[in-house]
Design an enzyme around this catalytic site. Structure first.
Site, PDB file in Angstrom:
ATOM      1  N   ASP A 442      56.496  -3.124  78.719  1.00 18.73           N
ATOM      2  CA  ASP A 442      55.375  -2.217  78.467  1.00 18.73           C
ATOM      3  C   ASP A 442      54.863  -2.417  77.038  1.00 18.73           C
ATOM      4  OD1 ASP A 442      53.543  -0.251  78.985  1.00 18.73           O
ATOM      5  OD2 ASP A 442      54.911   1.408  78.542  1.00 18.73           O
ATOM      6  N   CYS A 487      49.819  -1.281  86.702  1.00 14.67           N
ATOM      7  CA  CYS A 487      51.035  -1.268  85.895  1.00 14.67           C
ATOM      8  C   CYS A 487      51.483   0.181  85.853  1.00 14.67           C
ATOM      9  CB  CYS A 487      50.793  -1.882  84.523  1.00 14.67           C
ATOM     10  SG  CYS A 487      49.270  -1.345  83.699  1.00 14.67           S
ATOM     11  N   SER A 488      51.616   0.750  84.683  1.00 16.17           N
ATOM     12  CA  SER A 488      51.931   2.172  84.602  1.00 16.17           C
ATOM     13  C   SER A 488      50.648   2.983  84.419  1.00 16.17           C
ATOM     14  CB  SER A 488      52.905   2.441  83.454  1.00 16.17           C
ATOM     15  OG  SER A 488      53.266   3.803  83.404  1.00 16.17           O
ATOM     16  N   GLY A 490      47.648   1.410  84.120  1.00 17.55           N
ATOM     17  CA  GLY A 490      46.580   0.693  84.816  1.00 17.55           C
ATOM     18  C   GLY A 490      45.531   0.116  83.896  1.00 17.55           C
ATOM     19  N   ILE A 491      45.893  -0.116  82.628  1.00 19.80           N
ATOM     20  CA  ILE A 491      44.912  -0.673  81.696  1.00 19.80           C
ATOM     21  C   ILE A 491      45.461  -1.845  80.874  1.00 19.80           C
ATOM     22  CG2 ILE A 491      43.464   1.369  81.509  1.00 19.80           C
ATOM     23  CD1 ILE A 491      44.980   2.166  78.991  1.00 19.80           C
ATOM     24  N   ARG A 493      48.716  -4.086  80.986  1.00 21.40           N
ATOM     25  CA  ARG A 493      49.120  -5.258  81.757  1.00 21.40           C
ATOM     26  C   ARG A 493      48.135  -5.545  82.894  1.00 21.40           C
ATOM     27  NH1 ARG A 493      55.419  -3.383  82.050  1.00 21.40           N
ATOM     28  NH2 ARG A 493      54.404  -1.344  81.838  1.00 21.40           N
TER      29      ARG A 493
END
Length: 557
Positions: A442, A487-488, A490-491, A493
């Site tokens: 992350d 991803c977590s 959403g921006i 990765r």
């Protein structure tokens, strides 16, 4: 890129036009609007300036200012079905628009209203270098084609590829000859009368509606209704001076500042890491071109994993309406790809309370591939819910979608899971492939750029195979329905993955790319895409590593 400034042509165009805007006390043109006019004239500054004034004067002369799309008679004209933009592009990447002249009744609708509607819709449809328009001409009045004359003469900022007049009756020959006289010679060559039986010689079957011999289902109202819905409550761009469209060009196409690999290498060597970080900082400071009204609504905030990562109203994915549901919201955004509208859906890692919404979106958007670039837990923190059955043979029900895990293939850096979806309401089933990349921390970058690019290749190969297997069930863009990427938040990765795919697709197609432009356009759709300067820098180095491995760039360059 930002460090080098905007292109000389764009800079010169803006300097000249904004002298005029400042003298007349109106808002200056944005960079994106300037590029739109320049693209329409192959970056010939003088011709682009001439086009700008022609466009402005046409709108003033025809009274195409301060349009009220939600008021009559314009609203009815917009929803009449005469004009629509198809959801596919021709093999060259050109947009395809359809005007059905037989729906025009001069006794009911004046040409002024038709022209208003045409400009309003075209302003929102033009997103590429070319606009490919054909008319189906079966109206009983020659006036039905008059509204297009000014556009065909060069009063609209688009590069017209071709006009096909299909199924024209005998009486149309006289107005057609008159129309031809109004056109410049180069444009005249692009306007052709075509028999219905010969249309397939100009467009493949998957680019034609069913009633014209193709395989596309044609819903002439949905696109227009979507535009009106998105416009509701916003000030129309035509209220600014003369209707210059202020929206961003989002579909990724080669631009004037594109770089070859050698240029990219030289730029990276010159700027170094610190210079690339400064480029990113300039991008980061740019405000998203839209609003977050729906995402900020009180009843939707619990559906956001992070309170500061929201969806733009203009690009958010809307869940289809269901009885007794208050909201159609999901934290997910449509994102365009290289020469492809809505190539991706960028979204957050699903929360337990949104599992049902996530799978509903996957089903409604005909998604065939899901890309997950995070682990469910990282550093002792939950980054994403376990929204699919993890073990082979496992099955779970999320809302009205049942998901069965058929197979898990474990690779060095990712897992590939074959899932079968069952819609318990319609009794349909569909196969979806889930990819999870495991080597990406992350806020960081993968330890191996080539492992991520290999992963991207596997994803694209599976998408291609799945579209072929889907067969006639998919009638949209040849590259298929959108891939879900998350991803977590959403921006970060997510944005990096999509940026690499777009840039490498352009590199493969034309041998150039523009990372800065790509990221800017992505952030206009999924706000804040690419979260750190390190991720932005990684895009540069990963592409160069890939190029060296492919023999496109020598190691000593």
């Amino acid at each position: 890129c930002i460090a080098d400034g905007i292109s000389p042509a764009t800079k010169q165009f803006l300097e000249e036009i904004n002298k005029w805007t400042s003298q007349h006390g109106v808002s200056p043109l944005s960079w994106d609007v300037a590029v739109k006019f320049l693209m329409a004239r192959k970056f010939d500054v003088l011709r682009a300036i001439e086009l700008f004034h022609s466009y402005r004067e046409t709108r003033l002369r025809e009274g195409i200012v301060k349009l009220q799309p939600h008021e009559e008679p314009l609203r009815s004209e917009l929803l009449s079905g005469k004009f629509t933009v198809l959801g596919v592009r021709d093999p060259s990447g050109a947009s395809i628009a359809l005007y059905t002249a037989k729906l025009h009744h001069p006794s009911k609708t004046g040409n002024h209203v038709v022209l208003q509607a045409l400009f309003y819709l075209l302003d929102r449809a033009v997103e590429s270098w070319w606009v490919f328009v054909w008319f189906r001409c079966q109206s009983k009045s020659e006036k039905s084609v008059q509204p297009f004359a000014c556009w065909l003469q060069g009063a609209f900022p688009a590069r017209l590829k071709k006009v096909l007049i299909v199924g024209a009756p005998v009486w149309f020959r006289v107005p057609y000859n008159l129309l031809s006289l109004l056109l410049k010679e180069k444009l005249r060559e692009r306007v052709q009368m075509v028999k219905m039986s010969d249309l397939r010689q100009h467009l493949p079957r998957d680019c034609l509606p069913e009633h014209l011999g193709g395989c596309l289902p044609l819903d002439v109202h949905s696109w227009n209704l979507q535009l009106l819905s998105e416009q509701n409550g916003r000030v129309d761009p035509v209220d600014e001076l003369v209707g210059i469209p202020l929206e961003n060009t989002s579909i990724h196409v080669p631009g004037p500042e594109a770089m070859g690999l050698a240029e990219l290498m030289a730029h990276l060597n010159r700027a170094q890491r610190s210079g690339i970080y400064l480029e990113y900082e300039e991008l980061r400071r740019e405000q998203p071109p839209g609003t977050f009204t729906c995402a900020l609504a009180a009843h939707n905030q619990e559906r956001n994993r992070y309170g500061d990562v929201l969806c733009l109203d203009q690009t958010r994915v809307r869940l289809k309406a269901r009885r007794n549901e208050r909201s159609d919201y999901i934290n997910a955004s449509f994102m365009d790809g290289y020469k492809q509208k809505n190539a991706y859906i960028g979204t957050q890692g699903p929360l337990e309370k949104t599992y049902g919404d996530f799978w509903r979106m996957v089903w409604e958007q005909s998604v065939l591939v899901i890309v997950m670039t995070t682990r469910t837990d990282e550093g002792g923190r939950r980054k994403c819910g376990q929204y699919w059955p993890k073990e082979e043979g496992g099955q779970e029900v999320y809302g009205h979608i049942a998901v069965v895990n058929h197979r898990v293939d474990k690779q060095a850096h990712y897992n590939q899971t074959t899932l079968e979806l069952h819609n318990t309401e319609t009794f349909e089933q569909r196969q979806v492939t889930h990819f999870q990349f495991l080597s990406w921390p992350d806020y960081g970058v993968p330890s191996s750029a080539l492992s991520l690019i290999d992963f991207l290749g596997a994803v694209k190969h599976q998408q291609q195979w799945a579209v072929q297997a889907f067969g006639s069930q998919w009638r949209g863009h040849p590259l298929g329905p959108p891939m879900v990427v998350h991803c977590s938040a959403g921006i970060g990765r997510t944005g990096t993955f999509c940026a690499l795919d777009i840039c490498l697709s352009e590199l493969q197609d034309v041998g150039t790319l523009n990372i800065c432009q790509t990221v800017r356009r992505m952030r206009a759709q999924r706000a804040f895409s690419i979260q750190t300067p390190e991720q932005y820098y990684f895009c540069h180095t990963a592409i160069l590593e890939h190029a060296q491995r492919q023999g496109l760039l020598s190691a000593n360059q």
